[in-house]
Design an enzyme around this catalytic site. Structure first.
Site, short mmCIF file in Angstrom:
data_model
loop_
_atom_site.label_atom_id
_atom_site.label_comp_id
_atom_site.label_asym_id
_atom_site.label_seq_id
_atom_site.Cartn_x
_atom_site.Cartn_y
_atom_site.Cartn_z
N SER A 71 0.79 -1.24 0.00
CA SER A 71 0.00 0.00 0.00
C SER A 71 0.82 1.28 0.00
CB SER A 71 -0.93 0.01 1.21
OG SER A 71 -1.99 -0.87 1.00
N LYS B 21 0.28 3.36 -2.95
CA LYS B 21 -0.94 4.15 -3.16
C LYS B 21 -0.66 5.65 -3.13
CE LYS B 21 -3.88 0.55 -1.23
NZ LYS B 21 -4.40 -0.05 0.00
N TYR C 46 -3.33 -2.71 -10.18
CA TYR C 46 -3.25 -2.54 -8.73
C TYR C 46 -2.38 -3.63 -8.09
CZ TYR C 46 -4.60 -2.56 -3.85
OH TYR C 46 -4.56 -2.57 -2.48
N TYR D 149 -4.15 4.01 7.62
CA TYR D 149 -5.43 3.33 7.78
C TYR D 149 -6.18 3.86 8.99
CZ TYR D 149 -2.49 0.17 5.10
OH TYR D 149 -1.60 -0.34 4.21
N VAL E 264 1.33 -3.59 3.87
CA VAL E 264 1.34 -4.86 4.59
C VAL E 264 2.60 -5.68 4.32
CG1 VAL E 264 -1.16 -5.09 4.88
CG2 VAL E 264 -0.08 -6.01 2.82
N1 GLN Z 1 -2.03 -5.55 -1.89
C1 GLN Z 1 -2.57 -5.37 -0.58
C2 GLN Z 1 -4.09 -5.52 -0.60
O1 GLN Z 1 -4.72 -4.99 -1.44
C3 GLN Z 1 -2.19 -4.02 -0.07
C4 GLN Z 1 -2.78 -3.74 1.27
C5 GLN Z 1 -1.88 -3.00 2.20
O2 GLN Z 1 -0.68 -2.88 2.03
N2 GLN Z 1 -2.49 -2.52 3.25
O3 GLN Z 1 -4.66 -6.16 0.24
#
Ligand code: GLN
Length: 316
Positions: A60, A63, A185, A237, A255
């Site tokens: 993430s 993003k 993505y 988050y 993550v």
């Molecule tokens: N690729 C992961 C997902 O979509 C990314 C989520 C994350 O890093 N929080 O679940």
């Protein structure tokens, strides 16, 4: 700074709290005890400690950069027409849209990031992912690669994100083929980086879009401001409020165990430690950022943090 990073590494290396993400099966395979720290300055210096060169998937953290690129190449109004900038207070993979607008709350949760991928796909088709990879590589100052195993692992198991994609298609936040958009993505999440790459990527944002080592203008100036604002309010988050309060550094976590932090006009900070807390943020990463912020007065509203050099130079 070198000494401080070494001490921080030592202080937190023994913390075995949390667990690596395993909902993407391939993510669970790495050594959970790796721990790397790096700081790059807007003046082009680099400091590191521990496994700062160890590679992991950006997840993430991508993003923030995808949003920055989209604001520039798609346009601010068009982007904001599809995705909001409100902290949701929900988990990263929540299947919740803003009830007023029927759009994802912000580009830092999965629904918002998939929407950004959709916008890029609408405009660039198959060229969307290469564009993201190119720009993120420029921000890191070296060519980045995709971890094919992690990419495939998420492609095969990412049913929740697929569900989010179809809901987004249904409400018009994305208009193209869901599978092609999710492919962008999943690939962007599987880009391999190290703590050092994250530090340079953060420093590029801190240095208003110019990589402090290569001198290359990677991101649009206005898009950087928009990105830092969203990182500040939504980057961690459902811990974003606590983070803004305790740490006060625009940041984005993933993550894979990475966190990138940006001290405006000053520093990019990259941390890597795969054990995550319940909100999906790196346990040791949070500790390191808390200590750095308090030891060096890096909180955005810390009285010792002078903030924008434009203003201070005007006042002089
Ligand atoms: N690729 C992961 C997902 O979509 C990314 C989520 C994350 O890093 N929080 O679940």
């Amino acid at each position: 700074m070198r000494q401080a990073l070494r001490e921080l590494h030592e202080r937190h290396a023994g913390d075995r709290g949390g667990a690596p993400a395993d909902y993407i099966p391939e993510l669970a395979k790495g050594d959970p005890d790796r721990f790397g720290l790096a700081i790059a300055t807007a003046g082009g210096e680099l400091f590191q400690a521990g496994d700062a060169l160890a590679e992991f998937t950006i997840q993430s953290v991508s993003k923030a950069f995808a949003f920055c690129i989209a604001i520039e190449v798609i346009g601010r109004a068009a982007v904001l027409g599809r995705v909001g900038v409100e902290p949701s207070g929900d988990a990263f993979n929540a299947i919740v849209f803003d009830p007023r607008t029927n759009r994802p709350f912000n580009p830092m949760v999965n629904a918002g990031a998939i929407t950004i991928a959709g916008l890029l796909h609408e405009r660039f088709g198959d060229a969307a992912f290469p564009l993201l990879l190119d720009r993120m590589s420029q921000a890191a100052g070296q060519r980045l690669a995709v971890d094919e195993a992690v990419y495939r692992s998420e492609l095969e198991t990412g049913h929740r994100n697929r569900a989010i994609g179809h809901l987004l298609r249904n409400c018009g936040a994305i208009t193209g083929p869901v599978d092609a958009i999710l492919d962008i993505y999943f690939r962007q999440c599987a880009i391999l980086v190290s703590a050092i790459d994250l530090a340079w990527m953060g420093a590029t944002l801190a240095h208003i879009g110019e990589h402090p080592g290569t001198g290359r203008q990677v991101f649009d100036l206005g898009a950087v401001r928009d990105t830092l604002a969203v990182m500040f309010t939504c980057g961690m988050y459902d811990y974003s409020g606590g983070w803004a309060f305790n740490v006060g550094i625009p940041a984005k976590s993933g993550v894979g165990g990475g966190i990138v932090g940006v001290v405006n006009r000053q520093l990019g900070i990259g941390t890597f430690s795969p054990r995550l807390d319940a909100q999906g943020n790196s346990v040791r990463g949070i500790r390191v950022f808390e200590d750095l912020a308090s030891d060096f007065g890096l909180h955005a509203f810390e009285c010792l943090n002078q903030g924008s050099v434009f203003v201070t130079s005007l006042l002089r």
